[in-house]
Scaffold this motif. Structure first.
Motif, short mmCIF file in Angstrom:
data_model
loop_
_atom_site.label_atom_id
_atom_site.label_comp_id
_atom_site.label_asym_id
_atom_site.label_seq_id
_atom_site.Cartn_x
_atom_site.Cartn_y
_atom_site.Cartn_z
N ASP A 290 9.18 18.80 8.91
CA ASP A 290 9.89 20.05 9.21
C ASP A 290 11.39 19.92 9.00
O ASP A 290 12.07 20.92 8.74
N THR B 73 9.84 24.01 -0.59
CA THR B 73 10.87 24.07 0.45
C THR B 73 10.35 24.95 1.58
O THR B 73 9.35 25.65 1.43
N HIS B 74 11.08 24.94 2.71
CA HIS B 74 10.68 25.73 3.86
C HIS B 74 11.10 27.19 3.74
O HIS B 74 10.97 27.95 4.71
N PRO C 253 9.67 30.00 2.55
CA PRO C 253 9.02 28.93 1.77
C PRO C 253 9.02 29.27 0.28
O PRO C 253 9.04 30.43 -0.11
N MET D 5 4.08 24.96 2.75
CA MET D 5 5.38 24.40 3.14
C MET D 5 5.92 24.97 4.44
O MET D 5 6.92 24.47 4.97
N THR D 6 5.32 26.01 4.96
CA THR D 6 5.87 26.64 6.15
C THR D 6 5.71 25.73 7.37
O THR D 6 4.73 24.99 7.49
N ALA D 7 6.69 25.80 8.27
CA ALA D 7 6.61 25.00 9.49
C ALA D 7 5.57 25.58 10.45
O ALA D 7 5.04 24.88 11.31
N SER E 112 2.45 20.73 7.93
CA SER E 112 2.98 20.05 9.11
C SER E 112 2.35 20.56 10.40
O SER E 112 2.17 19.81 11.36
#
Length: 233
Positions: free
Chosen positions: A48, A77-78, A80, A133-135, A140
């Protein structure tokens, strides 16, 4: 001092030493290391906090006649956002495409078209790669949605020694990652972590498609401090 007196002094000391050694070994055998949940939580923090993530997702095979994702490789990347390449199986026929996903829109360019065109990934049984890619709901998030955690010991990967942690994840949680996953299924998860609690890869095994045949996806990730800008084509 007599031999008998010397033994009387040494034996208790020796016994304490043996008990101390046994206690240390017992701690290791009883899982005296860091708690698996804590290690996965630390690994999530690394992902994250990363500026960008290199992703390599793949399966060796899909059930016969299924349309779905075979592999995806690229940088995310976040935001996203994602920039890379994917291969999907269209009822057994593999089709490769360059893919850019940004601002909620997926663009794909195949060998059949010279330009990037908007694409609904659900139409080919694939997820939006940027969603990985999202938190909240990405790769993750799975690390803290895993139950029945177990430390399966260490193994060597080249020069690195990795710790394997296994567990199970509900289909509802996996669907946030790959929408075709069966919501009422339970998926087996296998994580491999470095000594610094950095996730090397995760393997998910379960019913990802409308089939009774399980599919195994391995997702390798590399967190990076490099800032990457991904824009629409």
């Amino acid at each position: 001092m007599s031999k008998r007196a010397t033994l009387a002094v040494l034996l208790p000391t020796l016994a304490l030493s043996v008990m101390g050694c046994s206690g240390e070994d017992g701690g290791k055998d009883d899982g005296g290391g860091a708690d698996p949940a804590e290690r996965l939580s630390a690994a999530r923090t690394v992902l994250d906090d990363a500026a960008s993530i290199e992703l390599d997702l793949a399966t060796k095979a899909l059930p016969s006649g299924i349309t779905g994702l075979l592999d995806a490789k690229g940088t995310g990347t976040h935001a996203p956002a994602f920039d890379g390449a994917v291969t999907v199986s269209l009822k057994g026929v593999p089709v490769k495409a360059d893919v850019i996903s940004v601002d909620g829109t997926v663009y794909a360019k195949t060998g059949f078209a010279p330009d990037f065109l908007p694409l609904d990934p659900a139409s080919i049984g694939a997820p939006d790669p940027a969603a990985l890619m999202t938190a909240d709901g990405g790769i993750s998030a799975l690390l803290e949605e895993t139950d029945d955690l177990k430390d399966d010991g260490e193994s060597r990967d080249g020069r690195d020694v990795l710790t394997t942690i296994t567990g199970t994840i509900s289909g509802e949680d996996v669907r946030a990652l790959i929408p075709t996953a069966q919501a009422d299924a339970t998926f087996d998860a296998t994580y491999r972590l470095t000594d610094d609690d950095v996730l090397r890869d995760v393997t998910l095994d379960g019913l990802f498609y409308d089939s009774d045949e399980a599919v195994v996806y391995t997702i390798a990730v590399t967190a990076s401090d490099d800032d990457v800008e991904i824009t629409a084509p």
